[in-house]
Design a protein around this motif. Structure first.
Motif, PDB file in Angstrom:
ATOM      1  N   ASP A  61       0.869  -1.308  -0.099  1.00 43.06           N
ATOM      2  CA  ASP A  61      -0.061  -0.007  -0.159  1.00 43.06           C
ATOM      3  C   ASP A  61       0.728   1.190  -0.147  1.00 43.06           C
ATOM      4  OD1 ASP A  61      -2.534  -1.494   0.267  1.00 43.06           O
ATOM      5  OD2 ASP A  61      -2.659  -1.439   2.205  1.00 43.06           O
ATOM      6  N   LYS A  62       1.997   1.295   0.836  1.00 43.09           N
ATOM      7  CA  LYS A  62       2.794   2.433   0.958  1.00 43.09           C
ATOM      8  C   LYS A  62       3.338   2.512  -0.475  1.00 43.09           C
ATOM      9  CE  LYS A  62       3.899   2.485   5.743  1.00 43.09           C
ATOM     10  NZ  LYS A  62       5.151   2.245   6.829  1.00 43.09           N
ATOM     11  N   LEU A  63       3.791   1.573  -1.114  1.00 44.17           N
ATOM     12  CA  LEU A  63       4.441   1.905  -2.477  1.00 44.17           C
ATOM     13  C   LEU A  63       3.556   2.465  -3.387  1.00 44.17           C
ATOM     14  CD1 LEU A  63       6.827  -1.490  -2.849  1.00 44.17           C
ATOM     15  CD2 LEU A  63       7.667   1.050  -2.648  1.00 44.17           C
ATOM     16  N   LEU A  64       2.331   1.942  -3.628  1.00 44.98           N
ATOM     17  CA  LEU A  64       1.310   2.206  -4.585  1.00 44.98           C
ATOM     18  C   LEU A  64       0.972   3.705  -4.409  1.00 44.98           C
ATOM     19  CD1 LEU A  64      -1.050  -0.931  -4.856  1.00 44.98           C
ATOM     20  CD2 LEU A  64       0.812  -0.182  -6.330  1.00 44.98           C
ATOM     21  N   ASN A  65       1.075   4.128  -3.128  1.00 47.86           N
ATOM     22  CA  ASN A  65       1.052   5.586  -2.984  1.00 47.86           C
ATOM     23  C   ASN A  65       1.896   6.666  -3.261  1.00 47.86           C
ATOM     24  OD1 ASN A  65      -1.769   5.205  -1.868  1.00 47.86           O
ATOM     25  ND2 ASN A  65      -1.117   4.618   0.150  1.00 47.86           N
ATOM     26  N   LEU A  66       3.012   6.084  -3.499  1.00 46.52           N
ATOM     27  CA  LEU A  66       4.184   6.807  -3.801  1.00 46.52           C
ATOM     28  C   LEU A  66       4.053   7.525  -5.392  1.00 46.52           C
ATOM     29  CD1 LEU A  66       7.340   5.261  -2.584  1.00 46.52           C
ATOM     30  CD2 LEU A  66       6.238   7.225  -1.753  1.00 46.52           C
ATOM     31  N   GLY A  67       3.552   6.827  -6.388  1.00 48.74           N
ATOM     32  CA  GLY A  67       3.520   7.181  -7.702  1.00 48.74           C
ATOM     33  C   GLY A  67       3.341   8.525  -8.102  1.00 48.74           C
ATOM     34  N   GLY A  68       2.380   9.303  -7.335  1.00 50.72           N
ATOM     35  CA  GLY A  68       1.982  10.641  -7.372  1.00 50.72           C
ATOM     36  C   GLY A  68       2.933  11.415  -7.283  1.00 50.72           C
ATOM     37  N   GLY A  69       4.138  11.142  -6.605  1.00 51.90           N
ATOM     38  CA  GLY A  69       5.147  12.036  -6.246  1.00 51.90           C
ATOM     39  C   GLY A  69       5.912  12.406  -7.481  1.00 51.90           C
ATOM     40  N   LEU A  70       5.925  11.820  -8.611  1.00 57.82           N
ATOM     41  CA  LEU A  70       6.731  11.741  -9.698  1.00 57.82           C
ATOM     42  C   LEU A  70       6.445  13.073 -10.623  1.00 57.82           C
ATOM     43  CD1 LEU A  70       6.967   8.247 -11.212  1.00 57.82           C
ATOM     44  CD2 LEU A  70       8.610   9.498 -10.371  1.00 57.82           C
ATOM     45  N   PHE A  71       5.216  13.665 -10.529  1.00 61.72           N
ATOM     46  CA  PHE A  71       4.748  14.895 -11.249  1.00 61.72           C
ATOM     47  C   PHE A  71       5.727  15.980 -11.143  1.00 61.72           C
ATOM     48  CE2 PHE A  71       2.463  18.823 -11.430  1.00 61.72           C
ATOM     49  CZ  PHE A  71       2.003  18.546 -12.767  1.00 61.72           C
ATOM     50  N   ALA A  72       5.985  16.145  -9.764  1.00 66.11           N
ATOM     51  CA  ALA A  72       6.593  17.612  -9.422  1.00 66.11           C
ATOM     52  C   ALA A  72       8.166  17.443  -9.830  1.00 66.11           C
ATOM     53  CB  ALA A  72       6.656  17.846  -7.900  1.00 66.11           C
ATOM     54  N   PRO A  73       8.933  16.348  -9.972  1.00 62.37           N
ATOM     55  CA  PRO A  73      10.111  16.150 -10.385  1.00 62.37           C
ATOM     56  C   PRO A  73      10.348  16.447 -11.809  1.00 62.37           C
ATOM     57  CG  PRO A  73      10.004  14.722  -8.584  1.00 62.37           C
ATOM     58  CD  PRO A  73       8.561  15.115  -9.030  1.00 62.37           C
ATOM     59  N   PHE A  74       9.456  15.578 -12.390  1.00 65.55           N
ATOM     60  CA  PHE A  74       9.413  15.529 -14.127  1.00 65.55           C
ATOM     61  C   PHE A  74       9.212  17.071 -14.527  1.00 65.55           C
ATOM     62  CE2 PHE A  74       9.443  10.921 -14.020  1.00 65.55           C
ATOM     63  CZ  PHE A  74      10.297  10.583 -15.149  1.00 65.55           C
ATOM     64  N   THR A  75       8.260  17.501 -13.849  1.00 66.53           N
ATOM     65  CA  THR A  75       7.700  18.900 -14.487  1.00 66.53           C
ATOM     66  C   THR A  75       8.711  20.106 -14.288  1.00 66.53           C
ATOM     67  OG1 THR A  75       5.448  18.230 -14.207  1.00 66.53           O
ATOM     68  CG2 THR A  75       5.858  20.454 -14.251  1.00 66.53           C
ATOM     69  N   SER A  76       9.265  19.997 -12.913  1.00 62.61           N
ATOM     70  CA  SER A  76      10.142  20.938 -12.595  1.00 62.61           C
ATOM     71  C   SER A  76      11.309  20.867 -13.470  1.00 62.61           C
ATOM     72  CB  SER A  76      10.630  21.056 -11.065  1.00 62.61           C
ATOM     73  OG  SER A  76      11.234  19.711 -11.089  1.00 62.61           O
ATOM     74  N   ALA A  78      11.337  19.553 -16.527  1.00 62.48           N
ATOM     75  CA  ALA A  78      11.361  19.939 -17.890  1.00 62.48           C
ATOM     76  C   ALA A  78      11.417  21.595 -18.196  1.00 62.48           C
ATOM     77  CB  ALA A  78       9.928  19.439 -18.364  1.00 62.48           C
ATOM     78  N   LEU A  79      10.864  22.136 -16.800  1.00 65.20           N
ATOM     79  CA  LEU A  79      10.843  23.816 -16.962  1.00 65.20           C
ATOM     80  C   LEU A  79      12.195  24.139 -16.979  1.00 65.20           C
ATOM     81  CD1 LEU A  79       7.714  24.239 -14.773  1.00 65.20           C
ATOM     82  CD2 LEU A  79       7.634  24.620 -17.097  1.00 65.20           C
ATOM     83  N   GLY A  80      13.006  23.473 -15.970  1.00 68.57           N
ATOM     84  CA  GLY A  80      14.364  23.697 -15.764  1.00 68.57           C
ATOM     85  C   GLY A  80      15.089  23.764 -17.121  1.00 68.57           C
ATOM     86  N   TYR A  81      14.793  22.651 -18.205  1.00 66.54           N
ATOM     87  CA  TYR A  81      15.465  22.711 -19.269  1.00 66.54           C
ATOM     88  C   TYR A  81      15.336  23.631 -20.054  1.00 66.54           C
ATOM     89  CZ  TYR A  81      16.788  20.792 -23.998  1.00 66.54           C
ATOM     90  OH  TYR A  81      17.135  20.901 -25.299  1.00 66.54           O
ATOM     91  N   PHE A  82      13.894  24.257 -20.306  1.00 64.86           N
ATOM     92  CA  PHE A  82      13.535  25.347 -21.106  1.00 64.86           C
ATOM     93  C   PHE A  82      14.241  26.490 -20.613  1.00 64.86           C
ATOM     94  CE2 PHE A  82       9.836  22.271 -22.348  1.00 64.86           C
ATOM     95  CZ  PHE A  82      10.261  22.416 -23.955  1.00 64.86           C
ATOM     96  N   VAL A  83      14.217  26.699 -19.365  1.00 60.90           N
ATOM     97  CA  VAL A  83      15.027  27.912 -18.900  1.00 60.90           C
ATOM     98  C   VAL A  83      16.527  27.761 -19.199  1.00 60.90           C
ATOM     99  CG1 VAL A  83      15.766  29.140 -16.729  1.00 60.90           C
ATOM    100  CG2 VAL A  83      13.320  28.297 -16.833  1.00 60.90           C
ATOM    101  N   ALA A  84      17.027  26.737 -19.147  1.00 59.01           N
ATOM    102  CA  ALA A  84      18.414  26.528 -19.531  1.00 59.01           C
ATOM    103  C   ALA A  84      18.892  26.969 -20.791  1.00 59.01           C
ATOM    104  CB  ALA A  84      18.851  24.936 -19.155  1.00 59.01           C
ATOM    105  N   VAL A  85      17.790  26.590 -21.895  1.00 62.61           N
ATOM    106  CA  VAL A  85      18.126  26.757 -23.344  1.00 62.61           C
ATOM    107  C   VAL A  85      17.899  28.414 -23.558  1.00 62.61           C
ATOM    108  CG1 VAL A  85      16.849  26.593 -25.681  1.00 62.61           C
ATOM    109  CG2 VAL A  85      16.991  24.567 -24.102  1.00 62.61           C
ATOM    110  N   ILE A 144      17.742  13.743 -22.625  1.00 59.78           N
ATOM    111  CA  ILE A 144      17.820  14.988 -23.130  1.00 59.78           C
ATOM    112  C   ILE A 144      19.518  15.422 -22.922  1.00 59.78           C
ATOM    113  CG2 ILE A 144      17.200  17.508 -23.038  1.00 59.78           C
ATOM    114  CD1 ILE A 144      14.512  16.409 -22.394  1.00 59.78           C
ATOM    115  N   GLY A 145      19.804  15.446 -21.710  1.00 58.77           N
ATOM    116  CA  GLY A 145      20.983  15.904 -20.948  1.00 58.77           C
ATOM    117  C   GLY A 145      22.234  15.286 -21.964  1.00 58.77           C
TER     118      GLY A 145
END
Length: 312
Positions: A61-76, A78-85, A144-145
């Motif tokens: 149960d604890k593991l299955l509840n972790l998945g939602g935490g991926l949104f913030a790192p992936f999104t940030s 992606a935004l960081g890459y565009f700022v770098a460009v 990408i890197g």
């Protein structure tokens, strides 16, 4: 009290790094030692730590509840890459460094330094959040890197999606993480002596990584270093833009407190060590990548307590 505890953890990290620096000065450690420590941490200590911690502290149960935490790192990221460009074009980064600059700007050293630092600051309960950030970080770096770095060199460009890319993403820490998840999901239990062995090896992660940083800092001649505009931009990307982006995202989606704190510290880690290795592989400016890695590693010792104070 929270602030003093956090600063105490930072001082502990500084003492371990100082030990690596001092022992290098005394001649105990050299470049071969640092390479050995790097291999031990990435290929033995961290994989063992994953298995011991996940099988001891998690259930399905604890593991299955972790998945939602991926949104913030992936999104940030992606935004960081565009700022770098955008920034690389505004400040007109030197030809032959553009891709390396972009990679260093938005990707952090999230496992080799990030994991032991977070373990020292927040304890073992921080590991799931560390790994969520690591999944996003390693995916972005090896796609990408690496593609951006390859454009700087004279050899052929790397393919973003290829068998080689998949092999590099599937590093020992990530493979061990997936293996540990399978063990938990299918309720598979190892004998106690195997888990104890994994735990002992896993406990080497933080001290070996901190000694490695001390050796690395000792090896650089800071008198020959000169700050350039793109170096200042990399420092801002690592220690201001990346942490602020993920902090804003975490506040918007109401991320749990510990996960938010870990993500911010992960985003404020130095340049990924593999950047210099990949730069050399593609005949890019690996010396530029190496000095950026060392400088940001040194500056992270100032950034970590600042962010702990802000978060505290």
């Amino acid at each position: 009290m929270i602030i003093f505890n956090a600063l105490g953890s930072v001082f502990s990290i500084v003492l371990m790094i100082s030990a690596g620096f001092f022992l290098s000065h005394k001649g105990w450690f050299d470049e071969k030692t640092s390479q050995l420590f790097s291999k031990l941490v990435c290929n033995l200590a961290i994989p063992c730590l994953m298995i011991s911690q996940f099988t001891e502290n998690f259930d399905k149960d604890k593991l299955l509840n972790l998945g939602g935490g991926l949104f913030a790192p992936f999104t940030s990221m992606a935004l960081g890459y565009f700022v770098a460009v955008i920034i690389s074009k505004i400040i007109r980064v030197k030809e032959g460094r553009i891709g390396t600059f972009r990679s260093m700007f938005f990707v952090s050293n999230s496992i080799f330094i990030g994991l032991p630092v977070n373990m020292a600051l927040f304890g073992e309960q921080s590991m799931p959040s560390v790994l969520l950030y690591y999944i996003a970080n390693t995916t972005f770096f090896w796609t990408i890197g690496v593609y951006e770095i390859s454009k700087d060199g004279q050899s052929g460009k790397a393919n973003i999606i290829s068998l080689e890319t998949i092999k590099r993403i599937m590093s020992p820490p990530l493979i061990s993480f997936m293996f540990a998840v399978i063990l938990v999901l299918f309720d598979i239990h190892f004998p106690k002596f195997i888990l104890d062995t994994c735990k002992y090896f896993g406990n080497l992660t933080t001290p070996l990584a901190m000694l490695f940083i001390g050796i690395t800092i000792y090896s650089v001649n800071l008198k020959e270093f000169k700050f350039s505009l793109d170096m200042i931009a990399i420092i801002l990307g690592r220690f201001f833009i990346s942490p602020v982006l993920i902090l804003i995202l975490c506040n918007l989606i109401k991320t749990p407190l510990l996960m938010k704190e870990v993500f911010v510290i992960q985003a404020a880690m130095p340049v990924m060590t593999n950047t210099a290795i990949v730069s050399k592989r593609y005949n890019a400016d690996y010396e530029y990548a190496t000095i950026s890695t060392i400088i940001t590693t040194i500056l992270s010792l100032l950034a970590i307590p600042i962010y702990m104070l802000i978060l505290g």
